[in-house]
Design an enzyme around this catalytic site. Structure first.
Site, PDB file in Angstrom:
ATOM      1  N   ARG A   1      -0.774  -2.278 -12.253  1.00  0.00           N
ATOM      2  CA  ARG A   1      -2.075  -1.610 -12.118  1.00  0.00           C
ATOM      3  C   ARG A   1      -2.796  -1.687 -13.460  1.00  0.00           C
ATOM      4  NH1 ARG A   1      -1.907   2.205  -8.206  1.00  0.00           N
ATOM      5  NH2 ARG A   1      -4.159   1.927  -8.297  1.00  0.00           N
TER       6      ARG A   1
ATOM      7  N   LYS B   1      -1.810  12.605  -3.034  1.00  0.00           N
ATOM      8  CA  LYS B   1      -2.733  11.705  -2.342  1.00  0.00           C
ATOM      9  C   LYS B   1      -2.525  11.745  -0.831  1.00  0.00           C
ATOM     10  CE  LYS B   1      -2.475   8.518  -6.244  1.00  0.00           C
ATOM     11  NZ  LYS B   1      -2.203   7.123  -6.610  1.00  0.00           N
TER      12      LYS B   1
ATOM     13  N   PRO C   1      -8.180   6.094  -3.740  1.00  0.00           N
ATOM     14  CA  PRO C   1      -8.552   7.508  -3.884  1.00  0.00           C
ATOM     15  C   PRO C   1      -7.407   8.313  -4.507  1.00  0.00           C
ATOM     16  CG  PRO C   1      -8.960   6.697  -1.656  1.00  0.00           C
ATOM     17  CD  PRO C   1      -8.159   5.649  -2.351  1.00  0.00           C
ATOM     18  N   GLU C   2      -7.758   9.221  -5.423  1.00  0.00           N
ATOM     19  CA  GLU C   2      -6.751  10.019  -6.127  1.00  0.00           C
ATOM     20  C   GLU C   2      -6.832  11.478  -5.652  1.00  0.00           C
ATOM     21  OE1 GLU C   2      -6.733   8.923 -10.310  1.00  0.00           O
ATOM     22  OE2 GLU C   2      -7.240   6.867  -9.785  1.00  0.00           O
TER      23      GLU C   2
END
Ligand SMILES: [Zn+2]
Length: 263
Positions: A251, A51, A2-3
């Protein structure tokens, strides 16, 4: 993961459910916080910073949580089966007489004095979604961006110490919107380029928050993120996937080889 946009929406939901009513249930299923007593305390606000989620209480304490890879919060009417929250993956339960907030799979949890919040989030860059970002935050973000030397932009945008809130989705979407090759060295951008980079991230994420408020999470279709080998929405070239950062911290980076060719 989640950002910042998801965290904004989560904070707003928890704030609406808990603010101003004393807790009559509070369970922190976490080794370092399990003995803490929060029943009787009242949430004064729940806010997101990047975050991170900060739930502040009227007794001078703050519950800090982070969703890490796959955490989430759910809000249920108190007294329902879901509000019982007996599952072993539940890490936090905060309940009033009306609503019960259940934190699943949380990746971090700390209970600190509110005045010590900086120990947990003080190292972070400015939050791109903060109300004051276009003023104070942007100046600080540009200062931090200018200190990154030749680091690739995709890595710089993921580094929460530069600006806080972006993950792989908004990193990729921001670079695509500006047609920037993801591995462009940061020092190749002048001040106007840096400003455009950070304000584009803010604009895209802000739109996700707005749309998410009315239509729920995930209502904004990404332009490139998660679309490997599918045609670019702008030029029909198949979207490619590269990597940011070194293993094991690498990533995925989704990008269009035509729209975002190295310059
Ligand atoms: Zn393209």
């Amino acid at each position: 993961m989640p950002e910042g946009d998801v965290l904004r929406l989560t904070a707003a939901r928890l704030d609406a459910a808990l603010r101003g009513v004393p807790l009559d249930r509070a369970e922190l299923r976490w080794p370092t916080a399990g003995a803490a007593r929060l029943v009787g305390a009242t949430v004064t606000e729940c806010v997101a910073y990047g975050k991170h989620l900060l739930t502040r209480f009227d007794d001078g304490r703050t519950l800090h949580t982070h969703l890490r890879m796959d955490g989430y919060w759910r809000v249920h009417p108190t007294g329902t089966r879901q509000a019982a929250a007996r599952h072993p993956s539940v890490r936090a339960v905060l309940g009033t007489s009306s609503w019960t907030c259940v934190g699943w799979h949380l990746g971090m949890l700390d209970l600190v004095r509110t005045r010590d919040e900086a120990r947990l989030v003080g190292h972070l860059g400015p939050d791109v979604l903060a109300d004051d970002f276009p003023d104070a935050g942007l100046t600080e973000g540009l200062r931090r961006l200018a200190a990154q030397g030749g680091r690739p932009l995709c890595e710089v945008l993921l580094d929460q110490r530069v600006v806080a809130g972006l993950g792989t989705i908004w990193m990729a979407e921001t670079l695509f919107a500006l047609r920037l090759w993801p591995w462009t060295p940061a020092d190749r951008l002048d001040a106007d380029g840096g400003r455009a980079l950070l304000l584009t991230a803010r604009r895209l994420m802000g739109r996700s928050v707005e749309v998410g408020r009315s239509r729920g999470l995930g209502a904004v279709e990404p332009a490139v993120h998660g679309r490997a080998r599918r045609p670019c929405r702008r030029c029909r070239t198949p979207v490619a996937v590269g990597r940011a950062n070194e293993a094991p911290y690498d990533r995925p980076v989704f990008w269009c080889p035509a729209c975002q060719a190295p310059r």
